[in-house]
Design a protein around this motif. Structure first.
Motif, mmCIF file in Angstrom:
data_model
loop_
_atom_site.group_PDB
_atom_site.id
_atom_site.type_symbol
_atom_site.label_atom_id
_atom_site.label_comp_id
_atom_site.label_asym_id
_atom_site.label_seq_id
_atom_site.Cartn_x
_atom_site.Cartn_y
_atom_site.Cartn_z
ATOM 1 N N ASP A 16 40.899 51.373 42.227
ATOM 2 C CA ASP A 16 39.683 51.833 41.235
ATOM 3 C C ASP A 16 38.884 50.920 41.361
ATOM 4 O OD1 ASP A 16 38.246 52.627 39.097
ATOM 5 O OD2 ASP A 16 39.649 53.977 38.545
ATOM 6 N N ARG A 17 37.250 51.198 41.790
ATOM 7 C CA ARG A 17 36.530 50.212 41.966
ATOM 8 C C ARG A 17 35.982 49.829 40.386
ATOM 9 N NH1 ARG A 17 31.004 51.398 44.860
ATOM 10 N NH2 ARG A 17 30.610 52.786 43.127
ATOM 11 N N ASP A 18 35.987 50.799 39.639
ATOM 12 C CA ASP A 18 35.516 50.467 38.175
ATOM 13 C C ASP A 18 36.477 49.730 37.448
ATOM 14 O OD1 ASP A 18 33.502 52.423 38.434
ATOM 15 O OD2 ASP A 18 34.507 53.975 37.677
ATOM 16 N N ILE A 19 37.707 49.872 37.621
ATOM 17 C CA ILE A 19 38.576 48.732 36.986
ATOM 18 C C ILE A 19 38.432 47.240 37.726
ATOM 19 C CG2 ILE A 19 41.061 48.148 36.917
ATOM 20 C CD1 ILE A 19 41.701 51.152 36.542
ATOM 21 N N ARG A 20 38.340 47.520 38.962
ATOM 22 C CA ARG A 20 38.040 45.927 39.546
ATOM 23 C C ARG A 20 36.943 45.417 39.137
ATOM 24 N NH1 ARG A 20 38.710 48.874 44.246
ATOM 25 N NH2 ARG A 20 36.649 48.484 45.006
ATOM 26 N N THR A 21 35.994 46.254 38.866
ATOM 27 C CA THR A 21 34.515 45.701 38.448
ATOM 28 C C THR A 21 34.753 45.077 37.117
ATOM 29 O OG1 THR A 21 33.352 47.046 39.988
ATOM 30 C CG2 THR A 21 32.255 46.010 38.149
ATOM 31 N N LEU A 22 35.360 46.157 36.220
ATOM 32 C CA LEU A 22 35.431 45.779 34.787
ATOM 33 C C LEU A 22 36.516 44.734 34.347
ATOM 34 C CD1 LEU A 22 35.325 46.595 31.771
ATOM 35 C CD2 LEU A 22 37.348 47.691 32.069
ATOM 36 N N GLU A 25 34.546 41.171 35.761
ATOM 37 C CA GLU A 25 33.537 40.754 34.979
ATOM 38 C C GLU A 25 33.930 40.027 33.634
ATOM 39 O OE1 GLU A 25 31.040 44.036 34.365
ATOM 40 O OE2 GLU A 25 29.960 43.750 36.301
ATOM 41 N N THR A 36 39.287 40.243 44.247
ATOM 42 C CA THR A 36 39.712 41.642 44.224
ATOM 43 C C THR A 36 40.087 41.974 45.716
ATOM 44 O OG1 THR A 36 37.510 42.449 44.364
ATOM 45 C CG2 THR A 36 38.095 42.057 42.368
ATOM 46 N N THR A 38 41.455 46.044 47.315
ATOM 47 C CA THR A 38 41.910 47.328 47.234
ATOM 48 C C THR A 38 43.381 47.969 47.387
ATOM 49 O OG1 THR A 38 40.790 48.238 49.101
ATOM 50 C CG2 THR A 38 39.317 47.981 47.260
#
Length: 248
Positions: A16-22, A25, A36, A38
């Motif tokens: 999940d890209r959103d979870i990785r980014t969150l 950060e 990270t 995938t």
């Protein structure tokens, strides 16, 4: 534990890209360096190219799932793993521990809760508690096995190396420090994880089951780590600590 700074590398494996980014950060903003991936292929590539101090591993990945990746990782590495699981699926959490995860966190979760779990696991894996520290001891021998305290792995009587997870190493070390003494679950959790148990906590039983498998100790009639009914567990063998000239 060493300082929580950019020298501490965390690998987040989630599709999940959103979870990785969150998470990247948030963890970076709290002084960690976050890598990270995938999927399993990317995870292995990162591990080959970079030093990783802890892996945050999602259970439900495409292709190789988190359980498979954790199990395969444990064959060669003791890097700590925090498994991300679906809320309301206790079986997934149990399986994660059985595959060698050091801790688990159910989704959805707050990033600060994951950060707290990371700090806790790193504290446990990067430094032994004072009551377990024996700097003059290099190896501990028992029942034909040798625990290498520097490399943090087992060696059998034929010289074959058996990798241990951080949780397995700490648990075995506690037993070797207290041979022929019955230890209950509360004592084992306190000595290995610095926390109290709850009525539904099966982590100690799962780690003991994994240790028995690696030691070739029959779960039905164990001879090394025995179950004492209604009391706990006991390491029923002589232990010799080498490097300090003492025996237990």
């Amino acid at each position: 534990m060493r300082s929580m700074d950019t020298n501490t590398h965390i690998l987040v494996v989630d599709d999940d890209r959103d979870i990785r980014t969150l998470l990247a950060e948030y963890l970076d903003s709290n002084g960690l360096r976050t890598l990270t991936a995938t999927n399993g292929s990317e995870m292995r590539r990162v591990l080959e190219e970079s030093r990783v101090d802890l892996i945050v591993l999602d259970l439900t990945l495409p292709g190789e799932d988190g359980l498979t990746l954790c199990r395969n990782l444990r064959a060669t590495s003791s890097v700590p793993v925090i498994m991300l699981t679906a809320r309301g699926e206790p079986l997934d959490r149990i399986l994660g521990l059985e595959m060698g995860a050091d801790d688990y966190l159910a989704k959805p979760f707050e990033p600060r809760e994951l950060f707290a779990r990371i700090r806790s696991v790193l504290r446990r894996t990067q430094a032994l508690p004072p009551n377990m520290a024996q700097p003059d001891v290099a190896t501990m021998r028992f029942a034909g096995w040798t625990l290498d305290l520097t490399a943090r792995h087992l060696v059998n009587r034929d010289g074959v190396v058996v990798a241990l997870s951080g949780a397995e190493f700490r648990l075995l070390k506690v037993f070797l420090d207290h041979p022929n003494r019955v230890l209950n679950r509360d004592q084992l959790l306190e000595l290995t994880q610095g926390r109290e148990s709850d009525p539904f906590d099966r982590s100690v039983d799962i780690q003991i089951s994994r240790l028995r498998q690696k030691l070739g100790d029959d779960a039905r009639t164990p001879t090394i780590i025995k179950t004492v009914r209604n009391e706990g567990y006991v390491l029923a063998t002589t232990v010799t600590a080498e490097g300090a000239g003492r025996s237990a």
